[in-house]
Design an enzyme around this catalytic site. Structure first.
Site, PDB file in Angstrom:
ATOM      1  CG  HIS A  13      -1.836   1.202   1.289  1.00 15.75           C
ATOM      2  ND1 HIS A  13      -3.187   1.067   1.518  1.00 15.75           N
ATOM      3  CD2 HIS A  13      -1.613   2.526   1.152  1.00 15.75           C
ATOM      4  CE1 HIS A  13      -3.751   2.274   1.511  1.00 15.75           C
ATOM      5  NE2 HIS A  13      -2.812   3.183   1.305  1.00 15.75           N
ATOM      6  CG  HIS A  15      -0.684   7.135  -1.000  1.00 14.41           C
ATOM      7  ND1 HIS A  15      -1.917   7.266  -1.602  1.00 14.41           N
ATOM      8  CD2 HIS A  15      -0.899   6.477   0.163  1.00 14.41           C
ATOM      9  CE1 HIS A  15      -2.844   6.723  -0.815  1.00 14.41           C
ATOM     10  NE2 HIS A  15      -2.257   6.225   0.260  1.00 14.41           N
ATOM     11  CE  LYS A  99      -7.903   2.220  -0.621  1.00 15.39           C
ATOM     12  NZ  LYS A  99      -6.657   2.530   0.022  1.00 15.39           N
ATOM     13  CG  HIS A 136      -9.727   4.600   3.443  1.00 14.09           C
ATOM     14  ND1 HIS A 136      -8.508   5.217   3.515  1.00 14.09           N
ATOM     15  CD2 HIS A 136     -10.447   5.075   4.500  1.00 14.09           C
ATOM     16  CE1 HIS A 136      -8.488   6.035   4.564  1.00 14.09           C
ATOM     17  NE2 HIS A 136      -9.663   5.973   5.172  1.00 14.09           N
ATOM     18  CG  HIS A 174      -4.796   2.287   5.854  1.00 19.13           C
ATOM     19  ND1 HIS A 174      -6.149   2.212   6.022  1.00 19.13           N
ATOM     20  CD2 HIS A 174      -4.599   3.065   4.767  1.00 19.13           C
ATOM     21  CE1 HIS A 174      -6.743   2.906   5.078  1.00 19.13           C
ATOM     22  NE2 HIS A 174      -5.830   3.429   4.297  1.00 19.13           N
ATOM     23  CG  ASP A 247      -1.463   4.883   4.055  1.00 16.86           C
ATOM     24  OD1 ASP A 247      -1.563   5.285   2.878  1.00 16.86           O
ATOM     25  OD2 ASP A 247      -2.207   5.284   4.968  1.00 16.86           O
TER      26      ASP A 247
HETATM   27  C1  NCD Z   1      -3.389   9.126   2.094  1.00 11.24           C
HETATM   28  C2  NCD Z   1      -2.939  10.146   1.065  1.00 11.24           C
HETATM   29  O1  NCD Z   1      -2.365  11.181   1.460  1.00 11.24           O
HETATM   30  O2  NCD Z   1      -3.129   9.915  -0.129  1.00 11.24           O
HETATM   31  N1  NCD Z   1      -3.345   9.717   3.408  1.00 11.24           N
HETATM   32  C3  NCD Z   1      -3.269   9.045   4.576  1.00 11.24           C
HETATM   33  O3  NCD Z   1      -3.350   9.692   5.636  1.00 11.24           O
HETATM   34  N2  NCD Z   1      -3.091   7.757   4.631  1.00 11.24           N
HETATM   35  C4  NCD Z   1      -4.728   8.623   1.747  1.00 11.24           C
HETATM   36  C5  NCD Z   1      -5.106   7.370   2.470  1.00 11.24           C
HETATM   37  O4  NCD Z   1      -4.525   6.303   2.238  1.00 11.24           O
HETATM   38  O5  NCD Z   1      -5.998   7.427   3.297  1.00 11.24           O
HETATM   39 ZN    ZN Z   2      -3.163   5.153   1.697  1.00 12.03          ZN
END
Ligand code: NCD
Ligand code: ZN
Length: 346
Positions: A13, A15, A99, A136, A174, A247
């Site tokens: 996971h 970003h 997702k 999520h 998460h 995450d």
């Molecule tokens: C994530 C993001 O910034 O894209 N932020 C987070 O707090 N985890 C989005 C997400 O996974 O909820």
């Molecule tokens: Zn995330």
């Protein structure tokens, strides 16, 4: 034990963003991780197979020469998602998961799902082809307290979806509560959960006591200590339901240190060192490979990586940059608040 060697880990996971931010953060992940499930919450989101292919190409173009990393792409589920497009993107090997963001749950989730009946045909197609749904797991109902949103999601959304769609493979992303851990552990092999690095380390006091700490604010928000302890127990148990999903979610400092600060902790740089610390403190270093390198590929039906990653312990604290300085602006690296003596061997 002062040295441990694992099959090269994956991040289930992550970003990566796009453009200048992608260029800045991608090497931080690719240095240690062979593969990552890449979240689709760009603006606009990655909704179709064609968009996922274009995003994968931008990631590969941003990868520095000599680094070995495979992005595993995901699609952002909307009420308009076409089951045939999802099936084609999965059949080609491009897309590894879909997702689900409840609308408004987190950063860039405005296009998420409001009416779960509308996505039923997609979920049925996914169950048929074995494509995992990553959720999520928070409701967005204004009247539900933010610390209860995960538990309410399990009861009112996740469990009903799974009962209505037999065979659907689901990853609770998460997971942050004992409720989540207990629910997942009690399910069969069609259910998995990712656990982040930071939720193994901080509880809600870290965010709020002694002044507000925006770099510890993420979604789902960290909960009470009893929940953190349940996450540590699950991650270090070896139970195949649980695997690493950092995450890691970069936001520039100007947007974290802000009157309405963005949610996200950036842990790509130091996750493996931090995990070695956490697992050693539990006397469970022998389970680190299961969590970071084995359970994820097993759930996603992918081979374990052939390379290895070694960590060594010394009496000198590990160092990492306080910030990743990219063209988009500085991103603060997660600070666990204690020294870490585990180093990733070059
Ligand atoms: C994530 C993001 O910034 O894209 N932020 C987070 O707090 N985890 C989005 C997400 O996974 O909820
Ligand atoms: Zn995330």
């Amino acid at each position: 034990m002062t040295e441990i060697t694992l099959p090269r880990p994956d991040d289930w996971h992550l970003h990566l963003r796009d453009g200048a931010m992608l260029a800045a953060v991608l090497p931080e992940t690719a240095r240690h991780f062979a593969r990552a499930i890449v979240m689709p919450n760009l603006v606009p989101p990655v909704v179709t197979g064609a968009q996922a292919a274009a995003y994968r190409d931008r990631i590969l173009a941003a990868l520095p020469a000599g680094m070995d990393f495979t992005p595993l792409m995901t699609l952002y589920l909307t009420e308009e998602t076409d089951p045939a497009d999802v099936a084609a993107a999965a059949a080609s090997g491009l897309v590894r998961a879909v997702k689900l963001y409840p609308a408004g749950a987190t950063t860039n989730s405005a296009s998420g799902v409001r009416d779960f009946e509308k996505v039923r045909p997609v979920l049925e197609k996914m169950a048929e082809i074995g494509l995992p749904l990553c959720v999520h797991g928070e409701v967005t109902t204004p009247s539900v307290d933010i610390f209860d949103r995960e538990a309410v999601f399990i009861e009112t959304v996740l469990d009903p979806i799974r009962r209505a769609t037999p065979g659907l493979r689901v990853v609770m992303e998460h997971v942050t509560t004992k409720n989540g851990v207990d629910y997942v552990a009690a399910q069969g092999p069609d259910m998995g959960a990712t656990i982040t690095t930071h939720h193994l380390i901080i509880n809600r006091n870290h965010i709020l006591v002694g002044g507000i700490k925006p770099h510890y604010y993420c979604l789902p928000v960290a909960k009470r200590e009893e929940h953190r302890l349940a996450l540590v127990a699950a991650a270090t148990s070896g139970d195949a339901h649980f695997f690493l999903g950092t995450d890691s979610a970069p936001h520039i400092d100007a947007l974290k240190e802000h009157a309405c600060g963005c949610a996200g902790c950036f842990t790509a740089t130091n996750t493996m060192q931090l995990l070695a610390h956490v697992f050693e403190a539990e006397g469970k270093l022998d389970q680190l490979a299961a969590f970071a390198s084995l359970n994820g590929p097993a759930f996603y039906r992918l081979p374990v990586n052939e390379g290895t990653l070694s960590l060594t312990k010394s009496d000198v604290p590990a160092q990492w940059p306080a910030k990743i300085e990219g063209a988009a602006g500085p991103v603060t690296v997660f600070d666990p608040g204690f020294p870490v003596y585990w180093h990733v061997k070059d």
